[in-house]
Each structure stands twice: as C-alpha cells, then as structure tokens.
Design an enzyme around this catalytic site. Structure first.
Site, PDB file in Angstrom:
ATOM      1  N   THR A  59       1.675   7.000  -0.026  1.00  0.00           N
ATOM      2  CA  THR A  59       0.781   5.862  -0.294  1.00  0.00           C
ATOM      3  C   THR A  59       0.750   5.523  -1.773  1.00  0.00           C
ATOM      4  O   THR A  59       1.043   6.376  -2.624  1.00  0.00           O
ATOM      5  CB  THR A  59      -0.657   6.207   0.170  1.00  0.00           C
ATOM      6  OG1 THR A  59      -1.489   5.049   0.044  1.00  0.00           O
ATOM      7  CG2 THR A  59      -1.280   7.320  -0.653  1.00  0.00           C
ATOM      8  N   THR A  62      -4.928   8.261   7.770  1.00  0.00           N
ATOM      9  CA  THR A  62      -4.827   7.090   6.906  1.00  0.00           C
ATOM     10  C   THR A  62      -6.226   6.528   6.730  1.00  0.00           C
ATOM     11  O   THR A  62      -7.123   6.832   7.512  1.00  0.00           O
ATOM     12  CB  THR A  62      -3.882   6.042   7.537  1.00  0.00           C
ATOM     13  OG1 THR A  62      -3.799   4.901   6.690  1.00  0.00           O
ATOM     14  CG2 THR A  62      -4.359   5.607   8.904  1.00  0.00           C
ATOM     15  N   GLY A  63      -6.414   5.736   5.710  1.00  0.00           N
ATOM     16  CA  GLY A  63      -7.728   5.140   5.493  1.00  0.00           C
ATOM     17  C   GLY A  63      -8.348   5.621   4.201  1.00  0.00           C
ATOM     18  O   GLY A  63      -7.642   6.002   3.255  1.00  0.00           O
ATOM     19  N   GLY A  94      -9.395   7.725   1.639  1.00  0.00           N
ATOM     20  CA  GLY A  94      -9.059   9.113   1.363  1.00  0.00           C
ATOM     21  C   GLY A  94     -10.255   9.993   1.077  1.00  0.00           C
ATOM     22  O   GLY A  94     -10.295  11.166   1.463  1.00  0.00           O
ATOM     23  N   ARG A 128      -7.399   8.372 -10.171  1.00  0.00           N
ATOM     24  CA  ARG A 128      -7.859   8.693  -8.817  1.00  0.00           C
ATOM     25  C   ARG A 128      -6.678   9.119  -7.940  1.00  0.00           C
ATOM     26  O   ARG A 128      -5.617   8.509  -7.926  1.00  0.00           O
ATOM     27  CB  ARG A 128      -8.534   7.466  -8.203  1.00  0.00           C
ATOM     28  CG  ARG A 128      -9.089   7.680  -6.780  1.00  0.00           C
ATOM     29  CD  ARG A 128      -8.112   7.267  -5.701  1.00  0.00           C
ATOM     30  NE  ARG A 128      -8.717   7.297  -4.362  1.00  0.00           N
ATOM     31  CZ  ARG A 128      -8.035   7.133  -3.251  1.00  0.00           C
ATOM     32  NH1 ARG A 128      -6.723   6.936  -3.288  1.00  0.00           N
ATOM     33  NH2 ARG A 128      -8.634   7.170  -2.079  1.00  0.00           N
ATOM     34  N   VAL A 129      -6.881  10.206  -7.213  1.00  0.00           N
ATOM     35  CA  VAL A 129      -5.899  10.683  -6.234  1.00  0.00           C
ATOM     36  C   VAL A 129      -6.628  10.792  -4.903  1.00  0.00           C
ATOM     37  O   VAL A 129      -7.774  11.254  -4.851  1.00  0.00           O
ATOM     38  CB  VAL A 129      -5.331  12.050  -6.653  1.00  0.00           C
ATOM     39  CG1 VAL A 129      -4.541  12.693  -5.522  1.00  0.00           C
ATOM     40  CG2 VAL A 129      -4.443  11.895  -7.884  1.00  0.00           C
ATOM     41  N   GLY A 130      -5.984  10.363  -3.834  1.00  0.00           N
ATOM     42  CA  GLY A 130      -6.624  10.375  -2.523  1.00  0.00           C
ATOM     43  C   GLY A 130      -6.206  11.554  -1.671  1.00  0.00           C
ATOM     44  O   GLY A 130      -5.774  12.601  -2.165  1.00  0.00           O
ATOM     45  N   ASP A 131      -6.320  11.369  -0.382  1.00  0.00           N
ATOM     46  CA  ASP A 131      -6.066  12.447   0.573  1.00  0.00           C
ATOM     47  C   ASP A 131      -4.581  12.712   0.797  1.00  0.00           C
ATOM     48  O   ASP A 131      -4.202  13.823   1.185  1.00  0.00           O
ATOM     49  CB  ASP A 131      -6.693  12.088   1.929  1.00  0.00           C
ATOM     50  CG  ASP A 131      -6.135  10.777   2.473  1.00  0.00           C
ATOM     51  OD1 ASP A 131      -6.134   9.766   1.736  1.00  0.00           O
ATOM     52  OD2 ASP A 131      -5.675  10.762   3.633  1.00  0.00           O
ATOM     53  N   THR A 135      -1.846   4.139   4.086  1.00  0.00           N
ATOM     54  CA  THR A 135      -0.834   5.186   4.077  1.00  0.00           C
ATOM     55  C   THR A 135       0.131   5.075   5.251  1.00  0.00           C
ATOM     56  O   THR A 135      -0.298   4.859   6.375  1.00  0.00           O
ATOM     57  CB  THR A 135      -1.546   6.550   4.208  1.00  0.00           C
ATOM     58  OG1 THR A 135      -2.609   6.587   3.291  1.00  0.00           O
ATOM     59  CG2 THR A 135      -0.585   7.689   3.999  1.00  0.00           C
ATOM     60  N   SER A 162       0.812  -1.221   0.000  1.00  0.00           N
ATOM     61  CA  SER A 162       0.000   0.000   0.000  1.00  0.00           C
ATOM     62  C   SER A 162       0.845   1.271   0.000  1.00  0.00           C
ATOM     63  O   SER A 162       0.293   2.375   0.089  1.00  0.00           O
ATOM     64  CB  SER A 162      -0.922   0.009   1.229  1.00  0.00           C
ATOM     65  OG  SER A 162      -0.156  -0.150   2.406  1.00  0.00           O
TER      66      SER A 162
HETATM   67  N1  GLY Z   1      -5.406   7.237   2.415  1.00  0.00           N
HETATM   68  C1  GLY Z   1      -4.880   6.891   1.184  1.00  0.00           C
HETATM   69  C2  GLY Z   1      -5.791   6.991   0.053  1.00  0.00           C
HETATM   70  O1  GLY Z   1      -6.999   6.955   0.220  1.00  0.00           O
HETATM   71  O2  GLY Z   1      -5.317   7.112  -1.055  1.00  0.00           O
END
Ligand code: GLY
Length: 333
Positions: free
Chosen positions: A202, A235-236, A238, A212-215, A184, A51
């Site tokens: 991450t 984490t988790g 996003g 897709r891009v996360g938090d 993350t 991850s």
């Molecule tokens: N927390 C990482 C993501 O959702 O990409």
C-alpha cells in the site's frame, strides 16, 4: 472436503488484476510465494491506482511512502515501511525475509537495502497524484477543522458514492476505471503443494502525517500466515487493525477451531468494541484455512474479494458486513 488448491484471494476489485497476473504461476505448479509477490507487483505497477505503488497519493508533505510485507509462517516473514524510492515493497520484503534475520526495515534503511539488492529506484509521485495533493493542500475547507489539517482518513469509493442498490454500485465501480481511493492490495494463496503464502502492499492513507506507517507492513496487523492454523489479510483503516492486531487475532481464532467466517466476523466485532469508529473508517478482512476454505467480513459495505480457483473466478462482496447490513453474496462474475 477435498483441499481446494491452488487458490488465490485478493482484496478489492483491482484484485482481479492481481489474480490474473498470479494465476499462471499457481496453475503451472509454481509457489504461492511467487504468486502473491507477482499479484502485488501487478497492482503496484499500475500508476493509475492511487493507493498502491507508484501513483499512490502522497502524504501531507507531498511525498509518497510505501509499505508492504510477505509471510509464509512465523519463521518466514518480513516487511518494509516508509519506502520512498522503490516501487515494490513486497519484493523488498521478500528479500528481507530471505537475506536477513530481520522482520522489518524502515525508511532510508529500507531504501538502501532495496538498492543493495539491485532493485531500480523510481520516482513514486506521478503528475496526477501530485495534482490531487495540490488540490487537497489548497482546499480552504481543510482550514476549518484542525483534525483534518495534514491528515485525512481513508475512504473507499463505494462509501463515497453511498447510494444505490448493488447493481448500481457495481456499474458505478466499472465506470471508475481506476477504483480511486481503494486501499491495500492484500493477497492470500495456496499452491498445488499446499503451501500457503500472503502479501500486502500500500501507499497508505492519503495525505497522512509524514512518517505515518499503517498496518500493511506489520506482521500480525495487515497480514498473518501460520500453516498450522490459517491466514488472514486486511485492508482499510490501518490504525484499527493495529490497535487490535487484527490478522493475528483472526488466525489465532482459527487455531482454536473457529471457521474462517466466524474468525473474520470476530475481528470486525472486536474492532467495533475496542475502537472509536468514525464515518470514514472501513476495514475488510479475508480469512483462509489450510484446506482452502475461506471467508470475508467488513466493517461497512463496499469491500470486495476477488477469488480464483481451478473451477471458478468471482468478485464478491464481503460475506458479512458489520455496519449497514449484509450485501448480496452471490458471485458477480
Ligand atoms: N491499510 C493500509 C493503511 O492503513 O495504511
């Protein structure tokens, strides 16, 4: 209370690896910025962690993309996202922060910037991650539900096991050497001089829609640091943190006087209130004040915080779990 420094806090059980790599920097009087970067590199460099960094699970098209950011203060922060060719998004983000006036570089531009900075390109997809992706792609069950075609929510390994008491879960965690399906790596640190820094890195959600891009690379979502108020890293899932600007919200609450525990709890409560939560959702959050006091909270059980200070090292469950009851909070190491 005397300021607690140096101190380093990292997400999940692989945070122990991160803390061990960074501790010599902090103990030797080095900077919090060097420490959080080094911590993330240690996890990015482990191809068995699926991850973060090389070895991360790919998107639905079978290609890996990495996100990350680094932050010292609102004046000094940056992220990179949708990186396809370089294994250390936090190091690239640090260069964006130090060498440009920008806060976020994406995709081909981020890769080109890393190349121009002299970083070495790598193939981020390992044979193991490719094989997991191939099995996912060929799984006929995916055809049954439109929602899951090309998109799978994140899971954490403790949730997947879902049974047993704390001791059994820890034993099972140890038996899974690579902590599969964790998320993350997020790190907060305060150095001997009292400077605070944070970073996160991450490969994002496994089998995500390409693009897709996360938090994690977004300042205020997966990370926020303000030396006047505090720091938070998450984490988790996003999307939940992006919908609520989770880490910025935590730091603003601490600025208004909330203790780290109340700030962390309030973010999780806001996520539950503002978002449609499904079974696979998870969020874990660490909050830290400039005096070194800290706390954590999670949406569900299973989240861990690895902490290291001069006089102790711990791996502990979240101080508060919103859904499913609190876990025991005694030190585990
Ligand atoms: N927390 C990482 C993501 O959702 O990409």
């Amino acid at each position: 209370m005397a300021p607690q420094r140096p101190i380093i806090l990292s997400t999940w059980s692989f945070g122990r690896v991160a803390n061990a790599a960074a501790w010599p920097i902090l103990a030797g009087g080095g900077s919090a910025l060097d420490a959080v970067e080094r911590a993330c590199i240690a996890v990015e460099d482990d191809p068995t962690i699926d991850s973060v960094g090389r070895g991360g699970l790919p998107d639905a098209s079978g290609r890996v993309s990495l996100d990350g950011c680094v932050m010292l203060s609102p004046r000094r922060c940056a992220g990179v996202c949708f990186v396809r060719r370089f294994n250390h998004p936090v190091s690239s983000a640090r260069r964006v922060m130090e060498q440009t006036h920008h806060v976020l570089l994406a995709g081909e531009g981020a890769d080109a910037f890393a190349a121009a900075q002299g970083f070495t390109p790598e193939d981020l997809l390992t044979d193991e991650a490719h094989e997991v992706w191939r099995k996912w792609r060929d799984d006929p069950a995916l055809l049954k539900g439109e929602r899951y075609r090309g998109w799978l929510p994140p899971r954490n390994v403790e949730e997947l096991r879902g049974i047993g008491d704390e001791a059994q879960r820890i034993a099972a965690d140890e038996a899974l050497p690579h902590n599969r399906t964790h998320d993350t790596i997020g790190v907060l640190a305060i150095d001997l001089n009292g400077t605070m820094a944070g970073a996160c890195s991450t490969s994002g959600m496994a089998f995500k829609v390409p693009g897709r891009v996360g938090d994690s690379p977004i300042i205020g979502c997966g990370l926020y640091v303000d030396p006047q108020a505090g720091a938070a890293v998450a984490t988790g899932t996003g999307e939940l943190l992006m919908r609520t600007c989770g880490c910025f919200f935590a730091v603003e609450l601490m600025r208004q006087g909330a203790c780290p525990a109340d700030a962390a709890r309030a973010v999780i409560a806001r996520i539950v209130e503002a978002c449609d939560i499904v079974d696979d959702h998870q969020v874990g959050l660490i909050t830290l004040k400039p005096d070194g006091t800290w706390a954590s909270a999670a949406l569900r059980s299973g989240f861990r915080v690895a902490s290291r200070a001069t006089d102790r090292e711990e791996l502990a469950p979240a101080g508060h779990v919103m859904l499913g009851g609190d876990e025991a909070s005694e030190p585990l190491l």
